[in-house]
Design an enzyme around this catalytic site. Structure first.
Site, mmCIF file in Angstrom:
data_model
loop_
_atom_site.group_PDB
_atom_site.id
_atom_site.type_symbol
_atom_site.label_atom_id
_atom_site.label_comp_id
_atom_site.label_asym_id
_atom_site.label_seq_id
_atom_site.Cartn_x
_atom_site.Cartn_y
_atom_site.Cartn_z
ATOM 1 N N SER A 1 -9.922 1.981 2.794
ATOM 2 C CA SER A 1 -9.120 2.963 1.724
ATOM 3 C C SER A 1 -8.142 1.956 1.052
ATOM 4 O O SER A 1 -7.497 2.526 -0.084
ATOM 5 C CB SER A 1 -8.315 3.938 2.795
ATOM 6 O OG SER A 1 -7.566 3.189 3.541
ATOM 7 N N LYS B 1 0.770 -1.317 -0.015
ATOM 8 C CA LYS B 1 -0.005 -0.101 0.081
ATOM 9 C C LYS B 1 0.819 1.376 0.070
ATOM 10 O O LYS B 1 1.666 1.171 0.655
ATOM 11 C CB LYS B 1 -1.071 0.054 1.246
ATOM 12 C CG LYS B 1 -2.067 0.967 1.492
ATOM 13 C CD LYS B 1 -2.923 1.046 2.571
ATOM 14 C CE LYS B 1 -3.919 2.075 2.639
ATOM 15 N NZ LYS B 1 -4.850 1.801 3.799
ATOM 16 N N SER C 1 -10.424 0.196 6.981
ATOM 17 C CA SER C 1 -9.714 0.027 5.789
ATOM 18 C C SER C 1 -9.059 -1.305 5.166
ATOM 19 O O SER C 1 -8.824 -1.272 3.948
ATOM 20 C CB SER C 1 -8.826 0.944 5.558
ATOM 21 O OG SER C 1 -9.654 2.377 5.269
HETATM 22 N N1 GLN Z 1 -13.574 4.886 5.888
HETATM 23 C C1 GLN Z 1 -12.950 5.470 7.188
HETATM 24 C C2 GLN Z 1 -12.222 6.879 7.149
HETATM 25 O O1 GLN Z 1 -12.510 7.231 6.045
HETATM 26 C C3 GLN Z 1 -11.889 4.385 7.510
HETATM 27 C C4 GLN Z 1 -10.767 4.487 6.664
HETATM 28 C C5 GLN Z 1 -9.537 3.797 7.230
HETATM 29 O O2 GLN Z 1 -9.569 2.786 7.833
HETATM 30 N N2 GLN Z 1 -8.175 4.032 6.735
HETATM 31 O O3 GLN Z 1 -12.149 7.475 7.804
#
Ligand code: GLN
EC number: 6.3.5.7
Length: 491
Positions: free
Chosen positions: A158, A78, A182
Site C-alpha cells: 500500500s 505516507k 506494504s
Molecule cells: N496487501 C496486503 C493487504 O492488503 C498488505 C497491506 C499492508 O501491508 N498494509 O492487506
C-alpha cells in the site's frame, strides 16, 4: 553543483555538512521535482511553505553546528501518519479533511532529528492493497515502464506513493507502513530499499490503524545505507504505544559494510512456487551466490506452514481492521452523511466513506469474529499464526541468522490488470511477505535485478527479532553485487 535530487541521504548529509548547498536549496530542488511529476500522483498533499520554513530553521541550526542526524534532509510522509495541522486522510473519503491536532511519534522523531517534510504521500485506502489502486485519490503511477512500452504500471502497495516518490527522485526517503508486505512489495516494484522492522521496534502511535498486531512503520529509501540512517531516527520506545519495545536503538548505519562471513543463511524450500517466473528463480539463485561469495553459508531450511500464511492473514488482518475501523462513524471526525436516526447516519456515512476493498475487509472481519464463526475462523487463524512463528523459531534455533527469499512473485503489473474479478489474485502478491508480519519479524527488500522487460525485481531477507542490523549488512552485500537501478525519466 551536482543534481540535488539524485543524491543519496548519506551524500546529502556530507554536502550539507561541508556547506556545498543548503537545506533550502535541497528542499527547493525536490519541490520542483514534485511539481514536475504530478502525473505520477505520488503526493496527495504538497506542503511547500512548511517545507521551506523547516529547511530555513534547520539551516540556521546547521550553521550553529546543532543539526541532528537527518538535518536538512527532505522526506515524504505516507498519508497514514498523523501530521499536526497537516491534513491526514489514510487516502480514504471517510477521513475527509481531517487535520490531526497531534503528530505521530515516528514523524516527530524525524523532525526532532532535523528532517524536512515535503508533503503527504498516496497509499491504498487504509493501507489495504498491493497496487495503490484503492486510494480515494486515484492510483499511483510507477516511474518504471516495460522497455519499449507506455503501459502505466502500478508501484505496488500500500505504500505506493512512498516507493514511487523515492524511485522518481521526488524525495530522499519516505516513511511507509507494512501490515502484510506494504513496504517490501512496493520497494521491490520500484527498485528501492524497504525495511519492515520487528514488531514493536517503531511506535505505532499516531499511525492510522489497519491491523494493530501486524502494523509496523519503516523506511523506503534508495540505498540500504539510507534506509539504515532513517531507521535509527524512526525506531525507539514510546510509552504511548504499549506494544513498542523498550530496547536501545543501535546505530544501524554501522552495520553497513560489516562482514557477513560465516553467517548461516536459510533458503526455505516452501518458497519455491509452481509457476514462479524463471527470472525470479534465477534472481534468487544469484542472490544466494552473492551472499556465498561474501563468505556466508547457504543452507536449505523448511518453513512448513508457509502455505497457510496467506489464508490466515486474510482472517486476522480483516478481523482487526473491522474492529479498528468501527470508530469511523460520522460522529467523531471526518465525513458525515446525515440521516434521520443515528443508525442511518452511521450507515450512510460508512457506505459513502469507505471504498470497495475496505468494505470487503470490514465484512470479512465482522464475519470471522461473529458468534459461531469465531472459533472456526479467527481462533484457528491465530493458532496457525503461532505455528508460522514457530517455523521461524525452529530455523533460528538451528543457527540460521537470516532467510533469503524473493520479495514478490512477479514484477510490477499494469494498472487495472489484477484483482478486478477476483480479489485473491491481488492478495497473492504478498505470498512471500505476510509470513514475516504474522511472526513479527524484521524483513528487508533490496533491488537485485531486472526481468526481461527491464522491470526491477527485489530479494527479501528475513531476520531474527530485533536483529535488523544483520539485515542491513546482508542487504548491503546484495546492493553492492547487484548495483543500483534508476528509472529513465519520462514524466
Ligand atoms: N496487501 C496486503 C493487504 O492488503 C498488505 C497491506 C499492508 O501491508 N498494509 O492487506
Amino acid at each position: 553543483m551536482t543534481d540535488l535530487t539524485s543524491m543519496t541521504i548519506a551524500e546529502a548529509k556530507a554536502g550539507l555538512a561541508n556547506k556545498s548547498f543548503t537545506s533550502l536549496e535541497l528542499t527547493d530542488a525536490h519541490l520542483a521535482a514534485i511539481e514536475a511529476a504530478r502525473s505520477l500522483n505520488a503526493f496527495v498533499l504538497e506542503t511547500p511553505d512548511q517545507a521551506r520554513a523547516m529547511a530555513r530553521a534547520v539551516d540556521a541550526r546547521i550553521a550553529k553546528g546543532e543539526g541532528g542526524p537527518l538535518a536538512g534532509i527532505p522526506l515524504g510522509i505516507k498519508d497514514l501518519f498523523a501530521t499536526k495541522d497537516v491534513r491526514t486522510t489514510a487516502c480514504s473519503k471517510i477521513l475527509g479533511n481531517f487535520v490531526p491536532p497531534y503528530e505521530s511519534t515516528v514523524t516527530s522523531q524525524l523532525w526532532r532529528d532535523g528532517a524536512v517534510m515535503l508533503g503527504k504521500l498516496n497509499n491504498d485506502e487504509f493501507a489495504m492493497g498491493s497496487s495503490n489502486e484503492t486510494s480515494c485519490f486515484g492510483p499511483v503511477v510507477n516511474p518504471w515502464r516495460r522497455e519499449g512500452s507506455n503501459t502505466t504500471l502500478v508501484p505496488g502497495g500500500s505504500s505506493g506513493g512512498s516507493a514511487s516518490a523515492v524511485a522518481a527522485l521526488l524525495c530522499m526517503g519516505a516513511t511507509a507502513t507494512d501490515t502484510g508486505g506494504s513496504i517490501r512489495q512496493p520497494a521491490a516494484f520500484t527498485a528501492t530499499v524497504g525495511v519492515k522492522p520487528t514488531y514493536g521496534r517503531c511506535s505505532r502511535w499516531g499511525i492510522v490503524a489497519f491491523a494493530s498486531s501486524l502494523d509496523q512503520a519503516g523506511p523506503i529509501a534508495r540505498t540500504t545505507r539510507d534506509a539504515a540512517i532513517l531507521m535509527r531516527s524512526m525506531a525507539g520506545h514510546d510509552p504511548k504505544d504499549t506494544t513498542s519495545v523498550d530496547r536501545d536503538v543501535p546505530d544501524y548505519e554501522a552495520a553497513i559494510g560489516k562482514s557477513v562471513k560465516g553467517l548461516k543463511i536459510g533458503i526455505p524450500k516452501e518458497y519455491r512456487l509452481d509457476g514462479m517466473p524463471v527470472e525470479i528463480e534465477k534472481l534468487w539463485t544469484e542472490g544466494a551466490a552473492w551472499l556465498k561469495a561474501a563468505g556466508a553459508e547457504l543452507v536449505e531450511v523448511s518453513l512448513p506452514h508457509t502455505k497457510y500464511a496467506l489464508p490466515a492473514y486474510y482472517i486476522v488482518a480483516p478481523a482487526e481492521a473491522s474492529s479498528n475501523l468501527a470508530r469511523y462513524d460520522g460522529v467523531r471526525y471526518g465525513l458525515r452523511v446525515p440521516g434521520r436516526s443515528i443508525g442511518e447516519l452511521y450507515e450512510s456515512t460508512r457506505a459513502e466513506g469507505f471504498g470497495d476493498e475496505v468494505r470487503r475487509r470490514v465484512m470479512i472481519g465482522t464475519y470471522v469474529l461473529s458468534a459461531g464463526y469465531y472459533d472456526a475462523y479467527y481462533l484457528r487463524a491465530q493458532k496457525v499464526r503461532t505455528l508460522i512463528k514457530k517455523d521461524f523459531e525452529d530455523c533460528f534455533a538451528k543457527g540460521v541468522s537470516a532467510i533469503l527469499t524473493p520479495a514478490t512473485p512477479s514484477a510490477a503489473f499494469g494498472v487495472g490488470e489484477k484483482g478486478g474479478a477476483d480479489p485473491v489474485e491481488m492478495y497473492l502478491n504478498d505470498i512471500f511477505t505476510v509470513t514475516v508480519n504474522m511472526a513479527g519479524l524484521p524483513g528487508i527488500a533490496v533491488p537485485a535485478g531486472k526481468d526481461a522487460q527491464g522491470l526491477p525485481l527485489g530479494l527479501q531477507l528475513i531476520g531474527r527479532p530485533f536483529d535488523e542490523e544483520t539485515l542491513f549488512s546482508l542487504g548491503e552485500v546484495l546492493e553492492q553485487a547487484a548495483g543500483r537501478f534508476t528509472p529513465p525519466k519520462w514524466w
